[in-house]
Design an enzyme around this catalytic site. Structure first.
Site, PDB file in Angstrom:
ATOM      1  N   ASP A 118     -14.226  43.951 -37.911  1.00 31.04           N
ATOM      2  CA  ASP A 118     -13.250  45.018 -38.145  1.00 31.04           C
ATOM      3  C   ASP A 118     -13.881  46.207 -38.846  1.00 31.04           C
ATOM      4  OD1 ASP A 118     -13.624  43.698 -40.554  1.00 31.04           O
ATOM      5  OD2 ASP A 118     -11.616  42.862 -40.630  1.00 31.04           O
ATOM      6  N   ASN A 130      -3.182  36.240 -47.845  1.00 35.68           N
ATOM      7  CA  ASN A 130      -1.977  36.119 -47.009  1.00 35.68           C
ATOM      8  C   ASN A 130      -2.264  35.408 -45.680  1.00 35.68           C
ATOM      9  OD1 ASN A 130      -3.366  38.012 -45.505  1.00 35.68           O
ATOM     10  ND2 ASN A 130      -1.818  39.629 -45.650  1.00 35.68           N
ATOM     11  N   HIS A 190      -4.665  36.249 -43.489  1.00 39.15           N
ATOM     12  CA  HIS A 190      -5.210  37.051 -42.385  1.00 39.15           C
ATOM     13  C   HIS A 190      -6.653  36.663 -42.077  1.00 39.15           C
ATOM     14  CE1 HIS A 190      -6.624  40.668 -45.120  1.00 39.15           C
ATOM     15  NE2 HIS A 190      -7.574  39.758 -45.005  1.00 39.15           N
ATOM     16  N   GLU A 225      -3.094  40.785 -39.553  1.00 36.67           N
ATOM     17  CA  GLU A 225      -2.154  40.560 -40.650  1.00 36.67           C
ATOM     18  C   GLU A 225      -0.990  39.676 -40.177  1.00 36.67           C
ATOM     19  OE1 GLU A 225      -3.142  41.304 -43.441  1.00 36.67           O
ATOM     20  OE2 GLU A 225      -3.650  43.401 -43.764  1.00 36.67           O
TER      21      GLU A 225
END
Ligand code: PGA
Length: 246
Positions: free
Chosen positions: A70, A139, A141, A146
């Site tokens: 990314d 979280n 990801h 996400e």
């Protein structure tokens, strides 16, 4: 199949991950590595850089290709928070990889569809990823996929989750400076990798690791999809594994 290495701490995690990457490159000198950024893989890259410098294990990156997961949208390459900069600084400048064999989404391409389709083309032209290194967000990801309603298959542009902006603000002067969008490989790109090595260190990752190992498979916890992959190795330290019994 999911294999877990429980290690004592960050350093042991890093050494183990570097060993697996080195083994991959020694066995297949023209491997395609999918690499990750963030605090988690820094130690892994330090070991690889050191071992290369000391000619330990004779790791040769001359024919290795890298596709990163990314990149923030909108940061220039010379911004020290861009993932382009991170990879140069933490790994590429320290080893004999060829610049033309390293690939990161083009964060400066404003046209999102173009940036993503160009990156898909690069991954396809390399014939896919042999070993994909992953961190994991608190979280759940992976890459910048996400939590959401669905798993997004291909490379795409994502609005970063508020908790990701909060977590990553530690690297920026303040929260406002954290880019709001990023380009990321999709879940399909990640799942197509032949092998996956996921790293986790520290208590902040304990719940995400629990969901990954034993939670239900849901796009609300993107890493949970890895339960369906045939070759995943999780290297996690005692704190990251503190919410599970193994
Ligand atoms: P971190 O980020 O390595 O900085 O904790 C991991 C991730 O968000 O994937």
């Amino acid at each position: 199949m999911l294999k877990i290495y429980k290690v004592k701490n960050y350093d042991e995690m890093s050494k183990k991950a570097a060993t697996l990457i080195a083994a991959q490159v020694i066995a297949n000198p023209d491997s395609v590595l999918g690499l990750a950024t963030g605090s988690t893989p820094v130690g892994t890259y330090e070991y690889l850089s050191k071992w290369y410098k000391e000619s330990y294990l004779d790791i040769n990156f001359e024919d290795v290709k890298v596709v990163n997961l990314d990149e923030y949208k909108g940061l220039t390459r010379d911004n020290d928070q861009s993932y382009y900069y991170f990879m140069q600084d933490n790994l590429f400048k320290n080893i004999n990889i060829k610049a033309e064999n390293t690939h990161i989404p083009n964060g400066l391409e404003d046209d999102e569809a173009k940036a993503c389709s160009e990156y898909e083309d690069i991954i396809t032209s390399l014939g896919g990823v042999d070993l994909q290194l992953l961190g994991i967000g608190g979280n759940g990801h992976i890459g910048f996929n996400e939590p959401g309603e669905v798993f997004v298959k291909d490379c795409h542009c994502i609005e970063l989750a508020p908790e990701t902006i909060e977590a990553n603000s530690r690297f920026f002067a303040n929260k406002e400076e954290v880019p709001k969008k990023a380009y990321t490989m999709g879940i399909g790109n990640i799942m197509k990798a032949k092998k996956i090595v996921l790293l986790a260190s520290g208590k902040a990752k304990a719940n995400a690791i629990k969901q990954l190992l034993s939670g239900k498979i849901t796009a609300q916890v993107p890493a949970s999809v890895l339960q369906l992959h045939h070759d995943v190795t999780v290297i996690a330290d005692e704190e990251a594994l503190s919410a599970v019994e193994i």
